[in-house]
Design a protein around this motif. Structure first.
Motif, short mmCIF file in Angstrom:
data_model
loop_
_atom_site.label_atom_id
_atom_site.label_comp_id
_atom_site.label_asym_id
_atom_site.label_seq_id
_atom_site.Cartn_x
_atom_site.Cartn_y
_atom_site.Cartn_z
N PHE A 466 55.01 68.59 41.75
CA PHE A 466 53.82 68.37 40.93
C PHE A 466 54.06 68.94 39.54
O PHE A 466 54.54 70.06 39.39
N GLY A 467 53.71 68.17 38.52
CA GLY A 467 53.83 68.63 37.14
C GLY A 467 53.62 67.46 36.20
O GLY A 467 53.51 66.31 36.63
N GLY A 468 53.57 67.75 34.90
CA GLY A 468 53.17 66.73 33.95
C GLY A 468 54.24 66.29 32.98
O GLY A 468 55.32 66.89 32.87
N ASN A 469 53.92 65.22 32.27
CA ASN A 469 54.68 64.70 31.14
C ASN A 469 53.83 64.83 29.88
O ASN A 469 52.66 65.18 29.94
N LYS A 470 54.42 64.56 28.76
CA LYS A 470 53.72 64.59 27.48
C LYS A 470 53.00 65.93 27.29
O LYS A 470 53.57 66.99 27.58
N MET A 471 51.74 65.90 26.86
CA MET A 471 51.01 67.15 26.60
C MET A 471 50.53 67.83 27.88
O MET A 471 49.91 68.90 27.81
N SER A 472 50.82 67.25 29.00
CA SER A 472 50.45 67.88 30.28
C SER A 472 51.48 68.91 30.72
O SER A 472 51.29 69.53 31.77
N GLY A 473 52.55 69.08 29.96
CA GLY A 473 53.49 70.15 30.27
C GLY A 473 54.82 69.65 30.76
O GLY A 473 55.16 68.46 30.66
N PHE A 474 55.59 70.56 31.34
CA PHE A 474 56.91 70.22 31.87
C PHE A 474 57.29 71.20 32.95
O PHE A 474 56.74 72.30 33.06
N GLY A 475 58.27 70.81 33.75
CA GLY A 475 58.66 71.58 34.92
C GLY A 475 57.87 71.12 36.12
O GLY A 475 56.83 70.44 36.00
N ARG A 476 58.36 71.43 37.31
CA ARG A 476 57.71 70.98 38.53
C ARG A 476 57.46 72.14 39.47
O ARG A 476 58.33 72.98 39.70
N GLU A 477 56.25 72.17 39.99
CA GLU A 477 55.88 73.10 41.05
C GLU A 477 55.76 72.30 42.35
O GLU A 477 55.74 71.08 42.34
N LYS A 478 55.69 73.03 43.46
CA LYS A 478 55.59 72.42 44.79
C LYS A 478 56.91 71.72 45.15
O LYS A 478 57.75 71.45 44.30
N GLY A 479 57.08 71.47 46.44
CA GLY A 479 58.28 70.84 46.92
C GLY A 479 59.51 71.71 46.73
O GLY A 479 59.44 72.85 46.23
N LEU A 480 60.65 71.19 47.10
CA LEU A 480 61.90 71.91 46.89
C LEU A 480 62.22 72.05 45.41
O LEU A 480 62.94 72.97 45.00
N ALA A 481 61.66 71.14 44.58
CA ALA A 481 61.90 71.21 43.14
C ALA A 481 61.42 72.52 42.56
O ALA A 481 61.97 73.01 41.56
N ALA A 482 60.39 73.13 43.16
CA ALA A 482 59.87 74.40 42.63
C ALA A 482 60.90 75.50 42.70
O ALA A 482 60.89 76.42 41.86
#
Length: 498
Positions: A466-482
């Protein structure tokens, strides 16, 4: 859970508070009073009154937490991943055991309906359970350097991590950052929002009871300026996870840049729910209602824009208005369908957005006004609101309101739907409702968002990044990606000869 939670709710209404609420920071495995003795109040949004006092920390309290975390960091980083996982698994079990109390405190602090808070606690337990298992997945690679060389990588914890936690999902957001950080071998200092400090403090104490060594997870309470900023700019902090507004996220980046500290930002959203003409309208109506009115719309990933085919616009909007007007409003601990906004300041901000739309002549189909708990005549409530046919450049389309305000945008073609969906500076999530498999996945491919839900808004769980693009941010939380956010790769290349 229900019986014990309702008993605690009754205790609160009888006494005006709850017994055993924390008043101090949690540092080095124990409760620590603020260095300078200052306190502040936390408020019950459902009654609009203070119900408890807690520590107002500053740079000196942050320094004490940093010293503790640095001391604990070396041993924690060297703890076997299975050992770290065992502690997280025990924490998950304790969260489930203490779920009624945590849910009541979460509802009281944030204002959200108790049923939603109960879901948040269950989700936090599942988060620790997931990362308890994920701790064993951290492994490096080998590199094909040829017969005379050995090449491999080592996955290391980044070190001390700072977590700036928002007020809308205090326990959920704390868990989704703290659990993977601990699984990766990092130490933690969390600074919860000053509006909702209670459950982060209780989580730190619960982790210690689960076997987490002293100093590995610390919580310092206070305002963003007095406690959050000194934490973010501290040179010992090697990673900052921040959830909040765009402007504050920019400030966090600027503060962290001085020490070249990595950051993960989950910022605002203005997420579209795209409904095509062939959609299951019953499912779409239910999904849209939850997307915008859960937690009174105070969700970064709320589906705050309904992008809908003009052929079904009238029927769907009519059903949404009827359902919005039927929602029961009340204090979160009385189990309503719809609770208050978190603060009187935020209520004023939401009201100002809607008043601006009214002044510009937009059609407000229902709601649009501050209101109160009908049982008590108190609290910081705003009516469930639907604004119809807003122009694409209107502020209610372009700006995050962060409240129970749905903005409707009709379209005639799939291409127009895509343009409307992508027509803001945000890119956090999106929803799509259609029976057409190809159309669903075309839109999922082409919508600029970090996550897309198809035929169920908020589908998925802790397993899904979970995470955003553009002005919603960057990086991912949740899942193995966190786990990547809290890990660094060390490469080793050795000549071993022939």
């Amino acid at each position: 859970m229900t019986v014990e939670a309702d008993r605690l709710a009754a205790e609160y209404f009888d006494t005006g508070t709850l017994s055993g609420l924390p008043a101090d920071h949690f540092i080095d495995g124990r409760w620590c009073p603020p260095v300078h003795g200052r306190t502040m109040e936390t408020f019950d949004p459902g009654l609009g009154r203070a119900y408890h006092q807690f520590a107002a920390g500053d740079a000196d309290d942050i320094a004490a937490a940093v010293d503790s975390a640095v001391r604990a960091g070396r041993d924690w980083a060297r703890t076997r991943p299975a050992g770290r996982g065992n502690i997280l698994a025990r924490a998950a079990a304790l969260l489930r055991e203490e779920a009624p109390r945590l849910a009541v405190i979460e509802s009281l602090d944030s204002g959200k309906p108790l049923a939603e808070a109960e879901g948040d606690v269950a989700g936090a337990a599942r988060t620790f359970e997931y990362y308890a298992a994920a701790a064993n997945t951290l492994q490096g690679d080998s590199f094909p350097l040829g017969h005379d060389y050995l090449g491999y990588s080592i996955i290391e914890p980044v070190g001390l991590t700072a977590h700036i936690i928002p007020w809308n999902y205090p326990l959920s957001t704390a868990a989704r950052g703290i659990a993977p950080a601990l699984a990766a071998g990092c130490t933690v200092i969390a600074k919860p929002a000053e509006q909702t400090p209670m459950t982060a403090l209780l989580l730190a104490e619960l982790l210690h009871r689960a076997g987490l060594p002293a100093g590995v997870c610390n919580v310092v309470t206070g305002t963003g300026g007095q406690a959050g900023a000194p934490l973010v700019r501290h040179p010992a902090v090697r990673h900052v996870s921040f959830t909040g507004s765009v402007q504050t996220g920019i400030n966090v980046m600027q503060e962290a840049a001085a020490n070249v500290t990595r950051v993960l930002l989950e910022l605002g959203g203005k997420s579209p729910v795209v409904v095509l003409a062939d959609a299951d309208l019953d499912a779409a109506v239910e999904g849209i209602l939850g997307a915008i009115f859960e937690n009174a719309g105070q969700i970064c990933s709320a589906g705050s824009r309904l992008v809908i085919d003009r052929r079904i616009h009238g029927e769907v909007v009519s059903r949404l208005v009827e359902r919005a007007e039927s929602l029961t409003i009340g204090h979160g601990l009385r189990r309503p369908q719809f609770g208050p906004l978190n603060s009187v300041e935020h209520l004023s901000r939401v009201a100002a957005h809607v008043e601006g739309a009214r002044a510009r002549g937009l059609s407000i189909l229902t709601g649009g006004r501050p209101t109160m708990d009908p049982q008590t005549g108190k609290g910081w409530f705003f009516e469930p609101t639907i604004i119809d046919a807003a122009p694409a450049d209107d502020p209610v389309v372009q700006q995050e309101i962060f409240g129970p305000v749905l903005v409707v945008q009709p379209f005639d073609t799939e291409e127009e739907a895509l343009a409307l969906a992508n027509g803001t500076d945000y890119g956090l999530v999106a929803g799509v409702y259609t029976r057409d498999f190809s159309a669903a996945h075309r839109l999922a491919r082409d919508i600029d968002a970090g996550q897309v839900f198809i035929n169920e808004y908020f589908a998925g769980g802790i397993e899904v990044p979970f995470g955003g693009n553009k002005m919603s941010g960057f990086g991912r939380e949740k899942g193995l990606a966190a786990l990547d956010a809290y890990s660094r790769v060390k490469s080793v290349a050795a000549r071993i000869g022939g």
